[in-house]
Design an enzyme around this catalytic site. Sequence first.
Site, PDB file in Angstrom:
ATOM      1  N   ASP A  20       0.841  -1.205   0.000  1.00  0.00           N
ATOM      2  CA  ASP A  20       0.000   0.000   0.000  1.00  0.00           C
ATOM      3  C   ASP A  20       0.874   1.252   0.000  1.00  0.00           C
ATOM      4  O   ASP A  20       1.993   1.235   0.519  1.00  0.00           O
ATOM      5  CB  ASP A  20      -0.914  -0.028   1.240  1.00  0.00           C
ATOM      6  CG  ASP A  20      -2.092   0.922   1.103  1.00  0.00           C
ATOM      7  OD1 ASP A  20      -2.307   1.470   0.005  1.00  0.00           O
ATOM      8  OD2 ASP A  20      -2.803   1.125   2.109  1.00  0.00           O
TER       9      ASP A  20
ATOM     10  N   GLY B 176       0.242   5.318  -4.430  1.00  0.00           N
ATOM     11  CA  GLY B 176      -0.357   6.589  -4.844  1.00  0.00           C
ATOM     12  C   GLY B 176       0.176   7.745  -4.007  1.00  0.00           C
ATOM     13  O   GLY B 176       0.557   8.793  -4.540  1.00  0.00           O
TER      14      GLY B 176
ATOM     15  N   HIS C 251       3.182   3.038  -8.781  1.00  0.00           N
ATOM     16  CA  HIS C 251       2.987   1.623  -9.118  1.00  0.00           C
ATOM     17  C   HIS C 251       4.229   1.067  -9.827  1.00  0.00           C
ATOM     18  O   HIS C 251       4.664  -0.044  -9.568  1.00  0.00           O
ATOM     19  CB  HIS C 251       1.758   1.431 -10.003  1.00  0.00           C
ATOM     20  CG  HIS C 251       0.470   1.842  -9.343  1.00  0.00           C
ATOM     21  ND1 HIS C 251       0.166   1.489  -8.039  1.00  0.00           N
ATOM     22  CD2 HIS C 251      -0.598   2.555  -9.798  1.00  0.00           C
ATOM     23  CE1 HIS C 251      -1.037   1.983  -7.734  1.00  0.00           C
ATOM     24  NE2 HIS C 251      -1.511   2.630  -8.777  1.00  0.00           N
TER      25      HIS C 251
ATOM     26  N   GLU D 112     -12.041  -4.733  -5.191  1.00  0.00           N
ATOM     27  CA  GLU D 112     -12.509  -3.348  -5.036  1.00  0.00           C
ATOM     28  C   GLU D 112     -11.691  -2.372  -5.895  1.00  0.00           C
ATOM     29  O   GLU D 112     -12.127  -1.252  -6.159  1.00  0.00           O
ATOM     30  CB  GLU D 112     -12.422  -2.906  -3.561  1.00  0.00           C
ATOM     31  CG  GLU D 112     -13.443  -3.563  -2.647  1.00  0.00           C
ATOM     32  CD  GLU D 112     -13.138  -5.032  -2.342  1.00  0.00           C
ATOM     33  OE1 GLU D 112     -11.932  -5.402  -2.307  1.00  0.00           O
ATOM     34  OE2 GLU D 112     -14.087  -5.820  -2.165  1.00  0.00           O
TER      35      GLU D 112
ATOM     36  N   LEU E 192      10.817 -20.765  -3.755  1.00  0.00           N
ATOM     37  CA  LEU E 192       9.770 -19.847  -3.291  1.00  0.00           C
ATOM     38  C   LEU E 192       8.524 -19.876  -4.193  1.00  0.00           C
ATOM     39  O   LEU E 192       8.630 -19.817  -5.414  1.00  0.00           O
ATOM     40  CB  LEU E 192      10.346 -18.418  -3.283  1.00  0.00           C
ATOM     41  CG  LEU E 192       9.367 -17.289  -2.947  1.00  0.00           C
ATOM     42  CD1 LEU E 192       8.988 -17.327  -1.467  1.00  0.00           C
ATOM     43  CD2 LEU E 192       9.974 -15.927  -3.300  1.00  0.00           C
TER      44      LEU E 192
ATOM     45  N   ARG F  77       1.694  -4.857   6.244  1.00  0.00           N
ATOM     46  CA  ARG F  77       0.998  -3.818   5.475  1.00  0.00           C
ATOM     47  C   ARG F  77       1.840  -2.547   5.495  1.00  0.00           C
ATOM     48  O   ARG F  77       2.221  -2.064   6.565  1.00  0.00           O
ATOM     49  CB  ARG F  77      -0.399  -3.535   6.030  1.00  0.00           C
ATOM     50  CG  ARG F  77      -1.102  -2.473   5.190  1.00  0.00           C
ATOM     51  CD  ARG F  77      -2.585  -2.392   5.417  1.00  0.00           C
ATOM     52  NE  ARG F  77      -3.177  -1.543   4.380  1.00  0.00           N
ATOM     53  CZ  ARG F  77      -4.421  -1.604   3.948  1.00  0.00           C
ATOM     54  NH1 ARG F  77      -5.232  -2.497   4.461  1.00  0.00           N
ATOM     55  NH2 ARG F  77      -4.862  -0.808   3.008  1.00  0.00           N
TER      56      ARG F  77
END
Length: 255
Positions: free
Chosen positions: A41, A44, A58, A88, A152, A203
Amino acid sequence: MAHSAAKPTPSVEPRVAAAAYAASNGLDPANLPRHIAVIMDGNGRWAKSRGLPRVAGHKLGVDSVRAAIRTCGKLGIEVLTLYAFSTENWLRPKDEVTELMSLLSWALKREVSELDKNNARLRASGRLSGLPKTVQMELARSIERLRENTGLVVNLALNYGARQEIVDAVNALIKDGVKDVDEAALAAKLYTAGLPEPDFVIRTSGEMRLSNFLLWQCAYSEFYVTPVFWPDFREAQLLEAIAEYQKRHRRFGGI
Ligand code: FPP
Protein backbone atom coordinates in the site's frame (compact mmCIF):
# COMPACT_ATOMS: atom_id res chain seq x y z
CA MET A 1 5.62 -23.26 -22.97
CA ALA A 2 8.06 -26.05 -22.13
CA HIS A 3 10.22 -25.70 -19.09
CA SER A 4 13.62 -24.34 -20.15
CA ALA A 5 16.18 -26.37 -18.26
CA ALA A 6 16.05 -29.14 -15.71
CA LYS A 7 17.19 -27.96 -12.32
CA PRO A 8 18.94 -30.14 -9.78
CA THR A 9 16.88 -31.15 -6.77
CA PRO A 10 17.72 -28.58 -4.10
CA SER A 11 20.34 -30.07 -1.85
CA VAL A 12 21.37 -28.98 1.59
CA GLU A 13 23.39 -26.19 0.00
CA PRO A 14 20.58 -23.65 -0.63
CA ARG A 15 19.40 -24.17 2.93
CA VAL A 16 22.89 -23.50 4.26
CA ALA A 17 23.15 -20.37 2.12
CA ALA A 18 19.71 -19.20 3.34
CA ALA A 19 20.67 -19.78 6.96
CA ALA A 20 23.94 -17.90 6.48
CA TYR A 21 22.11 -14.97 4.85
CA ALA A 22 19.55 -14.89 7.67
CA ALA A 23 22.24 -15.06 10.37
CA SER A 24 24.35 -12.39 8.68
CA ASN A 25 21.30 -10.11 8.96
CA GLY A 26 20.78 -10.84 12.63
CA LEU A 27 17.87 -13.24 12.03
CA ASP A 28 17.35 -16.65 13.56
CA PRO A 29 17.25 -19.06 10.61
CA ALA A 30 15.19 -21.49 12.67
CA ASN A 31 12.39 -18.99 13.30
CA LEU A 32 11.52 -17.61 9.91
CA PRO A 33 7.91 -17.33 8.72
CA ARG A 34 7.04 -20.05 6.20
CA HIS A 35 4.54 -17.77 4.49
CA ILE A 36 4.72 -13.97 4.33
CA ALA A 37 1.72 -12.07 2.95
CA VAL A 38 1.99 -8.42 1.99
CA ILE A 39 -0.59 -5.69 1.51
CA MET A 40 1.42 -3.43 -0.76
CA ASP A 41 0.00 0.00 0.00
CA GLY A 42 1.00 3.62 -0.49
CA ASN A 43 2.04 3.72 -4.15
CA GLY A 44 -0.36 6.59 -4.84
CA ARG A 45 0.71 8.62 -1.80
CA TRP A 46 4.37 8.00 -2.60
CA ALA A 47 3.81 9.49 -6.05
CA LYS A 48 1.61 12.34 -4.83
CA SER A 49 4.17 13.43 -2.26
CA ARG A 50 6.61 13.89 -5.17
CA GLY A 51 4.16 15.60 -7.49
CA LEU A 52 4.13 12.54 -9.79
CA PRO A 53 1.20 10.67 -11.35
CA ARG A 54 -0.04 7.68 -9.29
CA VAL A 55 1.24 5.25 -11.89
CA ALA A 56 4.82 6.36 -11.13
CA GLY A 57 4.29 4.88 -7.66
CA HIS A 58 2.99 1.62 -9.12
CA LYS A 59 5.98 1.44 -11.47
CA LEU A 60 8.47 1.84 -8.66
CA GLY A 61 6.35 -0.60 -6.67
CA VAL A 62 7.37 -3.29 -9.15
CA ASP A 63 11.00 -2.80 -8.03
CA SER A 64 9.86 -3.38 -4.44
CA VAL A 65 8.07 -6.54 -5.60
CA ARG A 66 11.34 -7.73 -7.11
CA ALA A 67 13.24 -6.88 -3.90
CA ALA A 68 10.70 -8.77 -1.75
CA ILE A 69 10.88 -11.84 -4.01
CA ARG A 70 14.66 -11.77 -4.00
CA THR A 71 14.91 -11.36 -0.24
CA CYS A 72 12.37 -14.11 0.47
CA GLY A 73 14.21 -16.36 -1.99
CA LYS A 74 17.52 -15.70 -0.26
CA LEU A 75 15.98 -16.49 3.14
CA GLY A 76 14.42 -19.72 1.92
CA ILE A 77 10.87 -18.53 2.70
CA GLU A 78 8.30 -20.97 1.25
CA VAL A 79 5.51 -18.62 0.16
CA LEU A 80 5.22 -14.91 -0.53
CA THR A 81 1.69 -13.68 -1.18
CA LEU A 82 1.39 -10.21 -2.70
CA TYR A 83 -1.92 -8.35 -2.74
CA ALA A 84 -1.59 -6.88 -6.21
CA PHE A 85 -5.20 -6.11 -7.19
CA SER A 86 -8.34 -6.41 -5.12
CA THR A 87 -11.92 -6.90 -6.29
CA GLU A 88 -12.51 -3.35 -5.04
CA ASN A 89 -9.64 -1.88 -7.09
CA TRP A 90 -11.90 -1.87 -10.19
CA LEU A 91 -13.51 1.21 -8.63
CA ARG A 92 -10.38 3.24 -9.42
CA PRO A 93 -10.27 5.57 -12.42
CA LYS A 94 -10.32 3.57 -15.67
CA ASP A 95 -6.87 4.88 -16.72
CA GLU A 96 -5.25 3.72 -13.50
CA VAL A 97 -6.81 0.26 -13.80
CA THR A 98 -5.59 -0.02 -17.40
CA GLU A 99 -2.09 1.09 -16.37
CA LEU A 100 -2.02 -1.41 -13.51
CA MET A 101 -3.09 -4.26 -15.80
CA SER A 102 -0.45 -3.45 -18.42
CA LEU A 103 2.15 -3.08 -15.67
CA LEU A 104 1.25 -6.57 -14.47
CA SER A 105 1.62 -8.14 -17.92
CA TRP A 106 4.84 -6.23 -18.50
CA ALA A 107 6.30 -7.19 -15.10
CA LEU A 108 5.38 -10.85 -15.57
CA LYS A 109 7.04 -10.92 -18.99
CA ARG A 110 10.13 -9.11 -17.74
CA GLU A 111 10.61 -11.00 -14.46
CA VAL A 112 9.87 -14.58 -15.45
CA SER A 113 13.48 -15.41 -16.40
CA GLU A 114 14.79 -13.99 -13.14
CA LEU A 115 12.17 -15.99 -11.21
CA ASP A 116 13.19 -19.09 -13.12
CA LYS A 117 16.88 -18.50 -12.40
CA ASN A 118 15.96 -18.32 -8.73
CA ASN A 119 13.96 -21.57 -8.83
CA ALA A 120 10.74 -19.70 -7.93
CA ARG A 121 7.22 -20.80 -8.79
CA LEU A 122 4.23 -18.62 -9.50
CA ARG A 123 0.64 -18.99 -8.48
CA ALA A 124 -2.36 -16.68 -8.53
CA SER A 125 -5.27 -16.30 -6.13
CA GLY A 126 -8.48 -14.57 -7.11
CA ARG A 127 -11.29 -14.58 -9.66
CA LEU A 128 -8.79 -14.81 -12.47
CA SER A 129 -11.40 -15.09 -15.23
CA GLY A 130 -12.33 -11.47 -14.43
CA LEU A 131 -8.87 -10.22 -15.46
CA PRO A 132 -8.14 -8.95 -18.97
CA LYS A 133 -7.33 -11.79 -21.39
CA THR A 134 -3.77 -10.49 -21.92
CA VAL A 135 -3.06 -10.68 -18.17
CA GLN A 136 -4.65 -14.14 -17.95
CA MET A 137 -2.46 -15.35 -20.82
CA GLU A 138 0.77 -13.89 -19.44
CA LEU A 139 -0.04 -15.34 -16.04
CA ALA A 140 -0.77 -18.80 -17.42
CA ARG A 141 2.41 -18.70 -19.51
CA SER A 142 4.57 -17.70 -16.53
CA ILE A 143 2.97 -20.23 -14.18
CA GLU A 144 3.58 -22.98 -16.73
CA ARG A 145 7.19 -21.95 -17.34
CA LEU A 146 7.98 -22.03 -13.60
CA ARG A 147 5.85 -25.08 -12.81
CA GLU A 148 8.68 -27.52 -12.13
CA ASN A 149 10.69 -25.24 -9.89
CA THR A 150 10.98 -26.10 -6.23
CA GLY A 151 11.81 -22.84 -4.47
CA LEU A 152 9.77 -19.85 -3.29
CA VAL A 153 6.10 -19.79 -4.31
CA VAL A 154 5.13 -16.27 -5.34
CA ASN A 155 1.37 -16.10 -4.93
CA LEU A 156 -0.17 -13.08 -6.62
CA ALA A 157 -3.55 -12.05 -5.23
CA LEU A 158 -5.27 -10.70 -8.33
CA ASN A 159 -8.89 -9.67 -8.62
CA TYR A 160 -8.84 -11.02 -5.09
CA GLY A 161 -11.40 -10.55 -2.35
CA ALA A 162 -11.46 -12.76 0.73
CA ARG A 163 -15.23 -12.73 1.08
CA GLN A 164 -15.62 -13.71 -2.56
CA GLU A 165 -13.03 -16.45 -2.01
CA ILE A 166 -15.06 -17.91 0.83
CA VAL A 167 -18.29 -17.64 -1.21
CA ASP A 168 -16.57 -19.40 -4.13
CA ALA A 169 -15.33 -22.12 -1.77
CA VAL A 170 -18.81 -22.68 -0.32
CA ASN A 171 -20.31 -22.87 -3.81
CA ALA A 172 -17.66 -25.38 -4.86
CA LEU A 173 -18.58 -27.54 -1.84
CA ILE A 174 -22.29 -27.31 -2.72
CA LYS A 175 -21.47 -28.27 -6.30
CA ASP A 176 -19.61 -31.33 -5.00
CA GLY A 177 -22.73 -32.27 -3.03
CA VAL A 178 -20.94 -31.99 0.31
CA LYS A 179 -23.45 -32.07 3.18
CA ASP A 180 -21.21 -31.72 6.20
CA VAL A 181 -18.40 -29.15 6.06
CA ASP A 182 -15.41 -28.93 8.34
CA GLU A 183 -12.50 -26.47 8.33
CA ALA A 184 -10.23 -28.69 6.26
CA ALA A 185 -12.90 -29.19 3.60
CA LEU A 186 -13.46 -25.45 3.26
CA ALA A 187 -9.74 -24.62 3.27
CA ALA A 188 -9.25 -27.15 0.46
CA LYS A 189 -11.57 -25.10 -1.76
CA LEU A 190 -9.93 -21.73 -1.12
CA TYR A 191 -7.71 -20.21 -3.83
CA THR A 192 -4.79 -20.84 -1.46
CA ALA A 193 -5.48 -24.57 -1.07
CA GLY A 194 -2.32 -26.47 -0.27
CA LEU A 195 -0.36 -23.43 0.89
CA PRO A 196 0.58 -22.99 4.53
CA GLU A 197 -1.37 -20.20 6.23
CA PRO A 198 0.46 -16.87 6.42
CA ASP A 199 2.57 -16.63 9.54
CA PHE A 200 3.25 -12.97 8.96
CA VAL A 201 1.17 -10.25 7.31
CA ILE A 202 2.86 -6.97 6.44
CA ARG A 203 1.00 -3.82 5.47
CA THR A 204 2.88 -0.78 4.25
CA SER A 205 1.81 2.89 4.43
CA GLY A 206 0.50 2.84 7.98
CA GLU A 207 -3.10 1.76 7.36
CA MET A 208 -4.40 -0.56 10.08
CA ARG A 209 -6.86 -2.54 7.98
CA LEU A 210 -7.11 -5.98 6.45
CA SER A 211 -9.02 -4.75 3.37
CA ASN A 212 -10.70 -8.06 2.50
CA PHE A 213 -7.36 -9.91 2.43
CA LEU A 214 -7.04 -13.59 3.40
CA LEU A 215 -9.76 -13.36 6.07
CA TRP A 216 -9.86 -17.11 6.62
CA GLN A 217 -6.14 -17.75 6.35
CA CYS A 218 -5.04 -14.95 8.72
CA ALA A 219 -6.77 -16.39 11.80
CA TYR A 220 -3.44 -16.79 13.61
CA SER A 221 -1.11 -14.57 11.59
CA GLU A 222 1.15 -12.01 13.17
CA PHE A 223 0.55 -8.48 11.85
CA TYR A 224 3.07 -5.77 11.11
CA VAL A 225 2.21 -2.28 9.90
CA THR A 226 4.93 0.09 8.80
CA PRO A 227 4.51 3.76 7.79
CA VAL A 228 6.89 3.18 4.86
CA PHE A 229 5.16 3.45 1.45
CA TRP A 230 5.43 0.35 -0.73
CA PRO A 231 7.86 1.88 -3.31
CA ASP A 232 10.32 2.50 -0.44
CA PHE A 233 9.87 -0.94 1.11
CA ARG A 234 12.98 -2.84 0.07
CA GLU A 235 15.35 -5.51 1.43
CA ALA A 236 16.35 -3.58 4.58
CA GLN A 237 12.72 -2.86 5.50
CA LEU A 238 11.67 -6.48 4.94
CA LEU A 239 14.54 -7.78 7.06
CA GLU A 240 13.56 -5.29 9.78
CA ALA A 241 9.97 -6.53 9.64
CA ILE A 242 11.08 -10.15 9.97
CA ALA A 243 13.29 -9.23 12.93
CA GLU A 244 10.12 -7.85 14.56
CA TYR A 245 8.28 -11.10 13.72
CA GLN A 246 11.00 -13.01 15.54
CA LYS A 247 10.27 -11.05 18.71
CA ARG A 248 6.65 -12.21 18.75
CA HIS A 249 5.47 -15.06 20.93
CA ARG A 250 2.91 -17.00 18.92
CA ARG A 251 0.39 -18.68 21.14
CA PHE A 252 -2.36 -19.84 18.77
CA GLY A 253 -4.88 -19.28 21.56
CA GLY A 254 -2.80 -21.17 24.13
CA ILE A 255 -0.43 -19.67 26.68
C1 FPP B 1 -1.63 0.05 -3.45
O1 FPP B 1 -1.21 1.38 -3.47
C2 FPP B 1 -1.09 -0.71 -4.56
C3 FPP B 1 -1.84 -1.34 -5.53
C4 FPP B 1 -3.30 -1.33 -5.55
C5 FPP B 1 -1.21 -2.03 -6.66
C6 FPP B 1 0.01 -2.82 -6.36
C7 FPP B 1 0.68 -3.10 -7.64
C8 FPP B 1 2.00 -3.05 -7.86
C9 FPP B 1 3.01 -2.82 -6.83
C10 FPP B 1 2.51 -3.20 -9.23
C11 FPP B 1 2.40 -4.52 -9.90
C12 FPP B 1 2.52 -5.73 -9.06
C13 FPP B 1 3.14 -6.88 -9.39
C14 FPP B 1 2.88 -8.06 -8.55
C15 FPP B 1 4.09 -7.03 -10.52
P1 FPP B 1 -2.32 2.51 -3.62
O2 FPP B 1 -2.44 2.85 -5.07
O3 FPP B 1 -3.58 2.06 -2.98
O4 FPP B 1 -1.69 3.70 -2.84
P2 FPP B 1 -2.45 4.83 -2.00
O5 FPP B 1 -3.18 4.12 -0.88
O6 FPP B 1 -1.35 5.69 -1.50
O7 FPP B 1 -3.37 5.53 -2.94
